[in-house]
Design an enzyme around this catalytic site. Sequence first.
Site, PDB file in Angstrom:
ATOM      1  N   ASP A 118      -3.187   4.502  -2.463  1.00 36.99           N
ATOM      2  CA  ASP A 118      -4.349   4.873  -1.657  1.00 36.99           C
ATOM      3  C   ASP A 118      -4.858   6.284  -2.006  1.00 36.99           C
ATOM      4  O   ASP A 118      -4.065   7.236  -2.021  1.00 36.99           O
ATOM      5  CB  ASP A 118      -3.928   4.842  -0.182  1.00 36.99           C
ATOM      6  CG  ASP A 118      -5.073   5.077   0.759  1.00 36.99           C
ATOM      7  OD1 ASP A 118      -5.910   4.182   0.885  1.00 36.99           O
ATOM      8  OD2 ASP A 118      -5.122   6.158   1.372  1.00 36.99           O
ATOM      9  N   GLU A 127      -6.149   3.563  -6.409  1.00 34.76           N
ATOM     10  CA  GLU A 127      -7.465   3.716  -5.773  1.00 34.76           C
ATOM     11  C   GLU A 127      -7.909   5.157  -6.029  1.00 34.76           C
ATOM     12  O   GLU A 127      -7.302   6.101  -5.520  1.00 34.76           O
ATOM     13  CB  GLU A 127      -7.403   3.432  -4.273  1.00 34.76           C
ATOM     14  CG  GLU A 127      -8.803   3.269  -3.696  1.00 34.76           C
ATOM     15  CD  GLU A 127      -8.978   3.814  -2.299  1.00 34.76           C
ATOM     16  OE1 GLU A 127      -9.929   3.426  -1.624  1.00 34.76           O
ATOM     17  OE2 GLU A 127      -8.173   4.671  -1.875  1.00 34.76           O
ATOM     18  N   ASP A 175       0.859  -1.185   0.000  1.00 30.16           N
ATOM     19  CA  ASP A 175       0.000   0.000   0.000  1.00 30.16           C
ATOM     20  C   ASP A 175       0.899   1.240   0.000  1.00 30.16           C
ATOM     21  O   ASP A 175       1.937   1.268   0.659  1.00 30.16           O
ATOM     22  CB  ASP A 175      -0.876  -0.002   1.263  1.00 30.16           C
ATOM     23  CG  ASP A 175      -2.339   0.237   0.944  1.00 30.16           C
ATOM     24  OD1 ASP A 175      -2.644   1.338   0.446  1.00 30.16           O
ATOM     25  OD2 ASP A 175      -3.157  -0.663   1.191  1.00 30.16           O
TER      26      ASP A 175
HETATM   27  O1  TEU Z   1      -9.832   4.821   1.166  1.00 24.67           O
HETATM   28  C1  TEU Z   1     -10.096   5.969   0.397  1.00 24.67           C
HETATM   29  C2  TEU Z   1     -11.500   6.218   0.207  1.00 24.67           C
HETATM   30  O2  TEU Z   1     -11.929   6.648  -0.829  1.00 24.67           O
HETATM   31  C3  TEU Z   1     -12.402   6.047   1.371  1.00 24.67           C
HETATM   32  O3  TEU Z   1     -13.205   7.175   1.454  1.00 24.67           O
HETATM   33  C4  TEU Z   1     -13.242   4.873   1.229  1.00 24.67           C
HETATM   34  O4  TEU Z   1     -14.174   5.125   0.227  1.00 24.67           O
HETATM   35  C5  TEU Z   1     -13.924   4.673   2.545  1.00 24.67           C
HETATM   36  O5  TEU Z   1     -12.970   4.131   3.425  1.00 24.67           O
HETATM   37  C6  TEU Z   1     -15.066   3.748   2.457  1.00 24.67           C
HETATM   38  O6  TEU Z   1     -15.713   3.755   3.677  1.00 24.67           O
HETATM   39  C7  TEU Z   1      -8.517   4.627   1.491  1.00 24.67           C
HETATM   40  C8  TEU Z   1      -8.312   3.378   2.324  1.00 24.67           C
HETATM   41  O7  TEU Z   1      -8.693   2.259   1.587  1.00 24.67           O
HETATM   42  C9  TEU Z   1      -9.033   3.518   3.628  1.00 24.67           C
HETATM   43  O8  TEU Z   1      -8.911   2.370   4.432  1.00 24.67           O
HETATM   44  C10 TEU Z   1      -8.456   4.693   4.350  1.00 24.67           C
HETATM   45  O9  TEU Z   1      -9.189   4.928   5.523  1.00 24.67           O
HETATM   46  C11 TEU Z   1      -8.460   5.950   3.498  1.00 24.67           C
HETATM   47  O10 TEU Z   1      -7.968   5.725   2.175  1.00 24.67           O
HETATM   48  C12 TEU Z   1      -7.552   6.986   4.106  1.00 24.67           C
HETATM   49  O11 TEU Z   1      -6.214   6.595   3.964  1.00 24.67           O
END
Ligand code: TEU
Length: 571
Positions: free
Chosen positions: A202, A256, A102
Amino acid sequence: MSTDVDRAWWKEASVYQVYPRSFNDSDGDGLGDLQGIRNRADYFDELGVDVVWLCPVYDSPNADMGYDIRDYRSIMDEMGTMADWEGLLDDVHDRDMKLVMDLVVNHTSDEHAWFVESRDPDGGKDDWYIWRDGGPDEPPNNWISLFGGPAWTYDERREAWYLHLFDEKQPDLNWENPDIREAIYDMMTFWLEKGIDGFRMDAISCISKPHGLPDADTGEDWFDMDLYFNGPRIHEFMQEMAAETYENYDVMLIGETPGTDPEEAKQYYEDGVDVVVYFDHMDVTYGPGGKWSPDYVGMETLASAGDEELDEMLNTMDLADLQEAIRHWDEGVGDEWNCLYMGSHDQTRAVSRFGDDHEYHRESATLVATFLLTQRATPFLYQGDEIGMTNTDWDRDDIRDVEARGQVDILTDEHDVPYETIAPFVRNRSRDNARTPMQWDDSENAGFTDGDPWIQVNDDYDRINVERAMADPDSIFHYYRRLLDHRSESDVLVYGDTAYVLPDDEYPNVWAHRRTLGEDSVLVVLNWQAEKRDVAGIDGVDSPVLFGNYDGQTTDETTLRPYEARVYDLG
Ligand code: TEU
């Protein structure tokens, strides 16, 4: 077998996502760790996945469970040491698998040395984060955090506001500053040089902020977050990142990209990203109010509903919406590639969300598996979904997810709703559902730890666990294993074009699609419901069945049983 396809290892691969904190604890502190993963390395191999994606294991105070990084170049104490991590990389490589890490660079922890220096007016890093002057009562704009609440926090020390699109302990880095970009590229090269096989980037669509940070549009009960995503310099940053870091490595780049559509995604592909992660097919179960809106069903209705009604309200899905989401991306990216997941550490459990986690647990989990593994996209499996782990109930004090906690606070404090009314939301929305410990066997704490687990264990572990699944040839685990194996041998399943056949009114709750590559063609039919359905009228259901989730199926039998999934060989 046709060879006229644009091959890539990361298209043919399947990815298995590990949430290290909840995977396996080797030292009894109640938290999963790297040695714990190493002890289970054969498990990946037995399942037959090709890539392991590790959620963050870097040093972190864990406000957002590792997505708040304090030091990018060291391993979190509770997870082990750099030597353990290197051992894991070797274990994965020894089994001919790959390791993706990540990469969290939209923000750091507020405990990262950069932020500590940035808070200090004389620290020399004043513009490494996004700061705005102003009195403590008036935030610089109206932005709200993606986790709920204001996106700005006033810092007494610097007497200024800093921006955080996520939690207040996750200040956003200022990508406008070339020094920060260089520091990040150095860090990425550090990991690439260690021999990793890719990054899962991320929230990468958030790194470029709109000029002047204007107010977002709002309405009575909505707030337009589009401003947060795909800012004016995003592709410039992405291209620079590629040139400075991964361009000369054979790695998989997973972006992402919240707030991105297929047109925008194509630009990421041009930048060097291999697949983008989209959310459209997750949103189809939320209903009009979105994930946490109190107006979604109305709290009164929620309070008086019975279990079944609740389940309907909180987990409704129209297959036409699902098809629209998948098709939008499949057709939208054209010759480029997609990935697909049905669960992740940010989502609830796939079988609870898309299937029936009671009566048709096995059938619906294997139907979801069939859906996932027969699309034109690199499949991402989330730990535990391969044994059909489920959502569970949460006492308020047991909630660990920073997002769920924040949203529950808003609903109880600002909307004056009792927790009991919100509890079904937590069961069906909170990310904690995906983060309960991996269920290895039926011993105490599901074999995850000898200590006190950091988060509650789902109490269905006596029924749903790896040991039991491996011993039963008909289990969800073995179904995944066989289908993964099948996919890895099948060009048509990997590269074939998709034709969307159903749903339509004639076959309610039946999904069907065809995949075709040259002379090869398969038809996937999924009876996505607890009722039987005759599908005799669908072209191709008289063909031989290649694969299915019921025993003893015969091809002249055109009635699909509850949650039956079949893949027909059309020749
Ligand atoms: O998620 C990014 C993101 O778009 C989040 O708003 C996601 O849609 C949300 O967690 C859904 O409930 C990433 C990671 O995957 C997440 O675990 C982290 O909390 C977030 O970034 C911040 O780093």
